[in-house]
Enzyme design. Structure first.
Site, PDB file in Angstrom:
ATOM      1  N   GLY A 116      39.405  37.547  43.847  1.00  0.00           N
ATOM      2  CA  GLY A 116      39.390  36.093  43.751  1.00  0.00           C
ATOM      3  C   GLY A 116      38.149  35.476  44.366  1.00  0.00           C
ATOM      4  N   CYS A 117      37.102  36.288  44.580  1.00  0.00           N
ATOM      5  CA  CYS A 117      35.893  35.758  45.204  1.00  0.00           C
ATOM      6  C   CYS A 117      35.177  34.755  44.314  1.00  0.00           C
ATOM      7  CB  CYS A 117      34.928  36.892  45.556  1.00  0.00           C
ATOM      8  SG  CYS A 117      34.313  37.798  44.112  1.00  0.00           S
ATOM      9  N   GLY A 118      35.471  34.803  43.008  1.00  0.00           N
ATOM     10  CA  GLY A 118      34.838  33.859  42.107  1.00  0.00           C
ATOM     11  C   GLY A 118      33.612  34.418  41.424  1.00  0.00           C
TER      12      GLY A 118
END
Length: 273
Positions: free
Chosen positions: A109-111
């Site tokens: 979910g770090c993007g």
């Protein structure tokens, strides 16, 4: 390593109002893992044939290496449910791949991971605009006809894709088949590279539709012409246009359509363009 590429089954067939059992050959499909330096990189569902070609082609078209000389060894290992292709890279290239893996590692979910994946999917395509290759109407028709006649697994199963490399005046240098269209093209790229034949000397011809990945892989091989029996996607057309690649599709007998860069084809009615 020998593995069956097809098996015989006996489905219940309904034909002409009659129910019967008819033997049929179906293609094998197994997980093929690519490992570099002992670490798994990707797993593909594929036909277990021409795996050294597959390893070379996949490694180059996926940007893992830039040249065949970057591979020092390829070992095929039988696993319980598939095959592990262990690719050993030369020291500098292997270390660069390890560093790239470390830089991509991060929390879920770090993007950035999704953006990196998108950038990889639509990566800049190789430029083949300077490829000087001239094909006639007969070359296009012959390339597809030869490919259709050079697919023993498809004749038996009717369930695999084919990819060939056609050189004007010489015919097909190589043909590879697989349940996956990308796999067939990767295997073909590996075969052409291992034969030390310049990609610019011929055209890639495939039995599948033309997606952007097929254009990207053909361009990495150095081919200026990509021929298919099915249709292209919009992104494939845009990518081929930008790369300077001639895209010929929907080849049906004597008929076909040219979507990009028709200057490499000498046809009876050039005024149509």
């Amino acid at each position: 390593m020998e593995r069956a590429t097809r098996i015989s089954v006996k489905p219940v067939a309904r034909k002409g109002g009659v129910t019967t059992t008819v033997p049929r050959m179906v293609p094998e499909e197994v997980p093929i893992a690519f490992s570099y330096g002992g670490s798994s990189h990707a797993v593909m569902m594929a036909t277990p044939a021409d795996l050294v070609d597959f390893a070379v082609g996949f490694s180059i078209t996926e940007g893992i290496i830039a040249d065949r000389s970057h591979i020092s060894d390829i070992e095929l290992l039988e696993a319980e449910k598939g095959i592990d292709i262990q690719v050993t890279l030369v020291d500098d290239v292997g270390e660069a791949l390890r560093k790239r893996r470390r830089s991509m590692a991060g929390p879920v979910g770090c993007g950035l991971c999704g953006i990196e994946s998108i950038e990889q999917a639509v990566r800049e395509v190789a430029d083949v605009s300077t490829v000087h290759l001239s094909l006639s109407h007969d070359d296009i028709v012959r390339a597809v006809s030869l490919l259709n006649d050079s697919q023993p697994l498809f004749r038996e199963t009717r369930a695999v894709h084919g990819a060939g490399f056609y050189i004007p005046g010489r015919g097909l240098l190589a043909v590879r088949e697989d349940v996956g269209r990308h796999n067939a093209l990767d295997k073909l790229c590996g075969a052409v590279i291992r034969a030390e034949e310049p990609g610019a000397s011929g055209a890639v011809v495939v039995t599948s539709r033309l997606s952007v990945e097929m254009v990207q892989k053909a361009a990495i091989l150095g081919a200026g012409v990509l021929i298919a029996i099915s249709a292209p996607t919009v992104l494939a057309i845009r990518t081929a246009e930008a790369a300077g690649m001639t895209l010929v599709a929907l080849v049906r007998g004597e008929d076909f359509e040219i979507f990009t860069h028709p200057h490499r084809l000498s046809l009876e009615s050039p005024a149509a363009f």
